[in-house]
Design an enzyme around this catalytic site. Sequence first.
Site, short mmCIF file in Angstrom:
data_model
loop_
_atom_site.label_atom_id
_atom_site.label_comp_id
_atom_site.label_asym_id
_atom_site.label_seq_id
_atom_site.Cartn_x
_atom_site.Cartn_y
_atom_site.Cartn_z
CE1 TYR A 156 7.61 6.92 2.81
CE2 TYR A 156 8.90 4.93 2.47
CZ TYR A 156 8.01 5.66 3.22
OH TYR A 156 7.52 5.14 4.40
CD GLU A 189 11.39 -7.78 5.16
OE1 GLU A 189 11.82 -8.87 5.61
OE2 GLU A 189 10.96 -6.86 5.89
NE ARG A 206 10.54 5.36 8.26
CZ ARG A 206 9.52 5.26 7.39
NH1 ARG A 206 9.55 4.38 6.41
NH2 ARG A 206 8.46 6.05 7.52
NE ARG A 264 4.20 6.57 1.71
CZ ARG A 264 4.43 5.31 2.09
NH1 ARG A 264 4.79 4.41 1.19
NH2 ARG A 264 4.30 4.95 3.35
CB ALA A 319 1.71 -0.17 6.16
CG HIS A 358 11.53 -2.57 3.96
ND1 HIS A 358 10.16 -2.58 3.97
CD2 HIS A 358 11.93 -3.72 4.56
CE1 HIS A 358 9.74 -3.68 4.56
NE2 HIS A 358 10.78 -4.41 4.93
CG ASN A 369 8.33 -2.06 -0.15
OD1 ASN A 369 7.84 -2.19 0.96
ND2 ASN A 369 8.90 -0.94 -0.57
N PRO A 392 0.79 -1.23 0.00
CG PRO A 392 -0.13 -1.12 2.12
CD PRO A 392 0.56 -2.05 1.19
CG ASN A 393 -0.15 4.29 1.49
OD1 ASN A 393 -1.13 4.94 1.14
ND2 ASN A 393 -0.11 3.60 2.62
C1 DHK Z 1 7.36 1.53 2.66
C2 DHK Z 1 6.24 1.88 3.35
O1 DHK Z 1 5.11 2.23 2.74
C3 DHK Z 1 6.24 1.94 4.80
O2 DHK Z 1 4.99 1.58 5.38
C4 DHK Z 1 7.33 1.07 5.38
C5 DHK Z 1 8.55 0.98 3.31
C6 DHK Z 1 8.64 1.39 4.72
C7 DHK Z 1 9.79 1.30 2.51
O3 DHK Z 1 10.78 1.83 3.10
O4 DHK Z 1 9.79 0.98 1.32
O5 DHK Z 1 7.40 1.25 6.70
#
Ligand code: DHK
Length: 147
Positions: A24, A97, A106, A19, A76, A99, A73, A11-12
């Site tokens: 990011y 995995e 964090r 964002r 959340a 990120h 990835n 998500p997101n």
């Molecule tokens: C991406 C997200 O959307 C967060 O919820 C994670 C992760 C971190 C990232 O670093 O890609 O906590």
Amino acid sequence: MTKPIYVINGPNLNRLGTREPHLYGSTTLAEVEAMCRDAAGDTPLEFRQSNREYELIDWIHEAIDRGCGIVINPAAFTFTSMAILDALKMFPGPIIELHITNIHRREPIYHRSFVSLVATAIIAGLGAGGYPVAVQAVKDLARQAAA
Ligand code: DHK
């Protein structure tokens, strides 16, 4: 026919580029996909993103049936989803995995990943550049397993 690598995003992540760019970066998800396809070379690649947990699970099931490796990835869902963990436990190949941020630098809520219990390796903190590294790692691991 070489089995595809699945790159699954939670998500997101569809909002990458705008964002929280201080966290990011400014790379868009479409640009991330292009980086992944470049790294995959002649290996087929399925690149997916959803804000719905069940879709991520359905795509993991698809990878179980036809994929050679997974880069995930979960965003959340990393910290909340036993369902994604249970699905990944069924996957026989390499799981990276991924990120964008270093989740361990964090807030504490980002420190406990369910996915890490089953991941072959974890890449965190390389920004969007971590994605092609993860794709290359899956290619190498899948090739070693097939040798
Ligand atoms: C991406 C997200 O959307 C967060 O919820 C994670 C992760 C971190 C990232 O670093 O890609 O906590």
